[in-house]
Design an enzyme around this catalytic site. Structure first.
Site, short mmCIF file in Angstrom:
data_model
loop_
_atom_site.label_atom_id
_atom_site.label_comp_id
_atom_site.label_asym_id
_atom_site.label_seq_id
_atom_site.Cartn_x
_atom_site.Cartn_y
_atom_site.Cartn_z
N PRO A 1 0.84 -1.21 0.00
CG PRO A 1 -0.69 -1.55 1.70
CD PRO A 1 0.61 -2.05 1.16
CD GLU A 2 3.32 2.70 -4.25
OE1 GLU A 2 3.43 3.85 -4.71
OE2 GLU A 2 3.64 1.69 -4.91
CG HIS B 1 -3.92 -14.49 6.46
ND1 HIS B 1 -2.81 -15.27 6.54
CD2 HIS B 1 -4.67 -14.98 5.45
CE1 HIS B 1 -2.87 -16.22 5.60
NE2 HIS B 1 -3.99 -16.07 4.94
NE ARG C 1 5.77 -11.71 2.26
CZ ARG C 1 6.31 -11.07 1.23
NH1 ARG C 1 5.60 -10.87 0.13
NH2 ARG C 1 7.55 -10.64 1.28
#
Ligand SMILES: [Zn+2]
Length: 294
Positions: free
Chosen positions: A2-3, A101, A131
């Site tokens: 995400p930016e 997650h 992750r």
């Protein structure tokens, strides 16, 4: 990852729904995601606090609390936030996969004394992160975490002159400079590639080789690319999802990012990929010529 446009979208979606709410509980499913303070202290300092405001700085989300402290989240590579009202849980069996997650579940309600989870207004904010690289902080001084970030590219502090000063003092590839969070905060791989494409600048050009005209052009394309991506609710090329799990649509407007081997929409040349400091850069070799390097 995400930016700026993805994190800004999350902020814009959470703020009207959570401002004024209180943190009544938090399930810390991956306490090691907390960088500061220790998990038990994190819990006790957070619970009972009212959420005064949510803002964004670079790729960080800042939840400002009534105590004067700030809960800071960084989604890193694969983090996302999902906001649900408690009664929606029964309706979404797909959440079971997501829960495996989940780093943390924040329980928020309009009333601090209603901590038994039966409040009709109760909201559940899931920090999902396959992750497991995302981080959280609860701090009094935001500058401890945010102090070294560069200029915000959509703020009044950013101008063609500021961009020119940043680039002129570096010989590194312009793509690497745009992604350096200590110089400009919030731009990552995707939006650096897109901004450079529209400015007609090769990603390997050295920062100090750009002309005044090129810098002016790049300054405009950075702002246009970021604003358009915010309007399209971010890019869901990977794990990024909006707070209702819908996908963003900025990826449909990409010209070069994630388009390696496909044809340029402008000239028909195949989009190429090059590694710059360990990261992929996508560009059109015809629209973005390299020869002006000094
Ligand atoms: Zn082209």
């Amino acid at each position: 990852m995400p930016e700026l446009p993805e994190v800004e979208t999350i902020k814009e979606e959470l703020l009207p729904r959570l401002k004024g709410y209180c943190f009544i509980n938090v399930d810390l499913l991956r306490p090691e995601a907390i960088s500061e303070p220790l998990p038990a202290e994190f819990y006790h300092r957070l619970i009972g606090q009212r959420l005064k405001d949510i803002s964004r700085r670079g790729k960080y989300l800042l939840f400002r609390l009534s105590s004067g402290e700030t809960l800071i989240l960084h989604l890193k590579m694969t983090g996302s936030l999902l906001l649900l009202q408690s009664h929606q849980l029964k309706l979404k069996p797909a959440l079971n996969t997501l829960l495996s997650h989940t780093t943390a579940i924040f329980h928020l309600d309009t009333c601090t004394c209603n901590s038994n989870g039966k409040g009709e207004n109760k909201q559940l904010l899931y920090f999902c992160d396959p992750r497991k690289l995302g981080k959280m902080w609860l701090v009094t001084e935001e500058s401890k975490i945010m102090g070294k970030l560069g200029v915000e590219p959509l703020s009044s502090g950013f101008s063609a002159q500021v961009l020119g000063t940043i680039l002129a003092s570096h010989r590194a590839p312009v793509k690497a400079l745009l992604c350096d969070q200590h110089l400009i905060a919030g731009i990552g791989n995707m939006y650096a590639d897109e901004s450079l494409f529209f400015a007609g600048i090769h990603p390997l050009r050295k920062g100090n080789s750009l002309s005044g005209e090129e810098i002016n052009h790049l300054y405009i394309t950075i702002q246009t690319v970021l604003n358009q991506a915010i309007n399209r609710k971010g890019a869901s090329t990977d794990n990024y999802r909006r707070t209702n799990r819908e996908k963003g649509e900025a990826q449909f407007a990409f010209q070069v990012a994630h388009r390696g081997g496909k044809r340029c929409y402008f000239c028909g040349t195949f989009i190429e990929r090059v590694k710059i400091r360990g990261r992929s850069a996508y560009f059109c070799p015809y629209c973005q010529k390299e020869e002006r390097n000094i």
